[in-house]
Design a protein around this motif. Structure first.
Motif, PDB file in Angstrom:
ATOM      1  N   GLU A 156      -0.868  -1.816  34.237  1.00 53.57           N
ATOM      2  CA  GLU A 156      -1.818  -1.121  33.584  1.00 53.57           C
ATOM      3  C   GLU A 156      -2.019   0.206  34.612  1.00 53.57           C
ATOM      4  O   GLU A 156      -2.281   1.459  33.888  1.00 53.57           O
ATOM      5  N   ALA A 157      -2.144   0.030  35.741  1.00 48.77           N
ATOM      6  CA  ALA A 157      -2.241   1.253  36.561  1.00 48.77           C
ATOM      7  C   ALA A 157      -1.220   2.308  36.413  1.00 48.77           C
ATOM      8  O   ALA A 157      -1.285   3.528  36.384  1.00 48.77           O
ATOM      9  N   ALA A 158      -0.142   1.939  36.230  1.00 50.26           N
ATOM     10  CA  ALA A 158       1.289   2.572  35.951  1.00 50.26           C
ATOM     11  C   ALA A 158       1.245   3.474  34.592  1.00 50.26           C
ATOM     12  O   ALA A 158       1.862   4.259  33.966  1.00 50.26           O
ATOM     13  N   GLY A 159       0.303   3.212  33.661  1.00 48.85           N
ATOM     14  CA  GLY A 159      -0.123   3.734  32.490  1.00 48.85           C
ATOM     15  C   GLY A 159       0.921   3.110  31.310  1.00 48.85           C
ATOM     16  O   GLY A 159       1.253   3.976  30.416  1.00 48.85           O
ATOM     17  N   VAL A 160       0.801   1.861  31.166  1.00 48.12           N
ATOM     18  CA  VAL A 160       1.499   1.395  30.093  1.00 48.12           C
ATOM     19  C   VAL A 160       1.318   1.827  28.774  1.00 48.12           C
ATOM     20  O   VAL A 160      -0.074   1.817  28.548  1.00 48.12           O
ATOM     21  N   LYS A 161       2.043   2.099  27.617  1.00 47.45           N
ATOM     22  CA  LYS A 161       1.569   2.646  26.446  1.00 47.45           C
ATOM     23  C   LYS A 161       1.429   1.643  25.361  1.00 47.45           C
ATOM     24  O   LYS A 161       0.914   1.860  24.490  1.00 47.45           O
ATOM     25  N   ALA A 162       2.640   0.649  25.649  1.00 43.21           N
ATOM     26  CA  ALA A 162       2.840  -0.097  24.450  1.00 43.21           C
ATOM     27  C   ALA A 162       3.522  -1.597  25.031  1.00 43.21           C
ATOM     28  O   ALA A 162       4.090  -1.596  26.055  1.00 43.21           O
ATOM     29  N   TYR A 163       3.362  -2.428  24.250  1.00 44.95           N
ATOM     30  CA  TYR A 163       3.746  -3.860  24.380  1.00 44.95           C
ATOM     31  C   TYR A 163       4.401  -4.553  23.437  1.00 44.95           C
ATOM     32  O   TYR A 163       3.924  -4.105  22.112  1.00 44.95           O
TER      33      TYR A 163
END
Lengths: 367, 367
Positions: free
Chosen positions: A20-27
């Motif tokens: 999350e801290a790395a900025g995930v955009k999609a899962y």
């Protein structure tokens, strides 16, 4: 794309805070757990993976641990691959089949000891099959899902990064072998493996609490290597011909259809539950098989369902994974093709949401 | 919220075209298939569900079909509920346990005939357990996942809508019973059941191709009833105390902990695989149990992980599903609480992402 609704049922991982801290955009969801699919764009993630090094939260590769006097016998019951020559410290890619020869999963199995195995699974609750079989045959084994979450380090600079954190000895791990390494007093299984063709490792992180310290240590140590959070990349894995269970094959398919005949020793894998069903297909060969399919296009939408492969008006197969490849400047795809049309160079069409596109059967994948 | 990446592995359903046309905004993944979670807002969907009628694509309730001479014996092996008195045409809510008494699923089972059963599953690959057990015990059964996708019709106007499409006889279906009804020449199992407390039906749609014609017929017939596409609603199902496997319980939990002791006939369920393990807990009772938890707040974020329930500095349980209820003007939640603190009216605090919030154990759920 639609949103994904969070709930406890879609399990977080030991590395979710880092993701999350790395900025995930999609899962996506894989084994009822969150698997990141995109950080910048799929194309940017792809270029970075091929040039630097990435940390992948692949906790979704859950482990089925099999322990006890009957462990080896049970693992052999699962697969037509002959495991008799396997030594502790080795990883085997292992098709798992049911009594009809249909694939239930395509895990990598790690032999920790004669009586202790980890089955690192693809997307299906293999735990339930293994437990059910162990129960029914009254085997003397314990079967459960331990608190183990793999973290992959992938990309051309993976060796350099790993050596900085675990010491130069990690460089000596051979492909599909593993060793035990120390991190802050924790023993960790590290294998040279991973779901890319860029090289790298998978660290089997045992114990939830050590997850983020390890993630942070790797991020810190790799700053000048441009280490980034990443994930299995849809384009790169198709270029490399890495199959995805649930996408490219299901329990409808035999290993032979999936091009995995070389991992089947049907004649000698005595005890394998699906052996009888596979003896004939092993002898005569399958009537359809996985192939690399090139698509003549400049862009492709997500392949969220099977796209029919057509020879004129006749359906002769289907594409199940596809993406536009920036490096090869064409559509790259994985498909299942009938034997009448699977020869290299066969010209077909694929029914995609963008319309009917020219497609060609290739002899091999791109990487 | 992050996006969800489409792929064939996250299976579409026979109703996906209808769901998309209705403007679905978010999904979850359930049994490796797409389950809509929001169409307008969760609050608007909630108000509409309680006042009108909705069509829910609950295809994710996949069926495990068990057929053959040993079918009844096998189904009884799965559950501590005594099935001897069950008649064809009945639905039973049935905890499924492994040899340790841990819950593997909490399906509804339909007895179609003495030798044919459908197990309508929650979120775990129960198919693998059932197949493994059948294989290990060499039972004379066929076990597979048929092409059956449930469509739920839920809400106070469900009877009226269903009668218009299937005739007035559907009104006579009793709770947790089912009958066979015709739609355009297709026989369909229709049960009075569903994952809400607003009343309604589940139609077991057999055959992919009839899915959208049925969807469209119901939408057309219900226009003046304000029929809308909907989905299981996070707020309403918590108000109703409807448990969610994977959220509120896992294989760590016994049925008794989940308040499902009334569905366990441990003394007489001879043949149940987990019976021995459950005999003691059935006699002595569990040491923790599911409870309704009211939270004193005006808003709640998504409960994407267990929130600790605290009595002072002592952890005495956890909340696993929570939402702010517009109708009850408080936070409604489902939690697992230690017996020392499970009595009605016990004052606790819940550690939520919004901070430490006052919480109270309630005697019963809201609806």
């Amino acid at each position: 794309m639609a949103l994904i609704s969070p709930s406890r049922r879609l399990r977080r991982t030991p590395f979710s805070d880092g993701v999350e801290a790395a900025g995930v955009k999609a899962y996506t969801v894989y084994n009822r757990m969150l698997l990141p699919t995109m950080f910048r764009t799929v194309e940017e993630d792809y270029a970075h993976l091929k040039s630097a090094v990435q940390l992948w939260d692949v906790s979704v590769e859950r482990q089925v641990e099999v322990r006890g006097p009957d462990a080896g016998r049970l693992v052999q019951m699962l697969t037509p691959r002959d495991l008799r020559g396997m030594l502790p410290g080795q990883c085997y890619y292992m098709p798992v089949v049911d009594e009809t020869g249909g694939m239930l999963n395509d895990p990598v199995v790690l032999k920790l000891a004669e009586d202790r195995w980890w089955i690192s699974i693809a997307d299906s609750d293999l735990l339930f099959w293994v437990k059910g079989v162990a129960q029914g045959y009254r085997l003397d084994v314990l079967v459960d899902e331990p608190d183990v979450s793999p973290l992959a380090v992938q990309g051309p600079k993976a060796d350099e990064l790993m050596a900085r954190v675990f010491g130069d000895a990690v460089r000596d791990i051979r492909f599909f072998r593993f060793g035990w390494f120390d991190f802050q007093g924790h023993d960790m299984v590290i294998a040279r493996s991973g779901y890319s063709k860029q090289g790298g490792f998978e660290i089997y992180v045992e114990g939830w609490d050590v997850g983020m310290p390890l993630w942070n240590a790797l991020m810190e140590a790799g700053r000048d290597l441009d280490v980034q959070a990443g994930c299995p990349n849809a384009i790169e894995r198709i270029e490399g011909g890495l199959l995805s269970y649930g996408n490219d094959m299901t329990d409808d398919n035999t290993p032979h259809e999936c091009g995995l005949g070389r991992f089947c020793n049907t004649a000698t894998a005595v005890g394998c539950i699906g052996r009888d069903a596979l003896l004939r297909v092993a002898k005569e060969g399958p009537v359809q098989q996985i192939r690399a399919i090139a698509i003549d296009t400049k862009a492709l939408p997500s392949c969220d369902r099977a796209w029919p492969l057509m020879a004129g008006k006749k359906r002769v197969g289907q594409v199940t994974s596809a993406a536009y490849s920036p490096d090869y400047s064409e559509g790259v795809a994985i498909g299942m093709v009938r034997m009448t049309h699977w020869d290299e160079g066969t010209q077909l069409h694929v029914q995609s949401p963008s319309g009917l596109l020219p497609a060609e059967v290739r002899e091999s994948f791109w990487i």
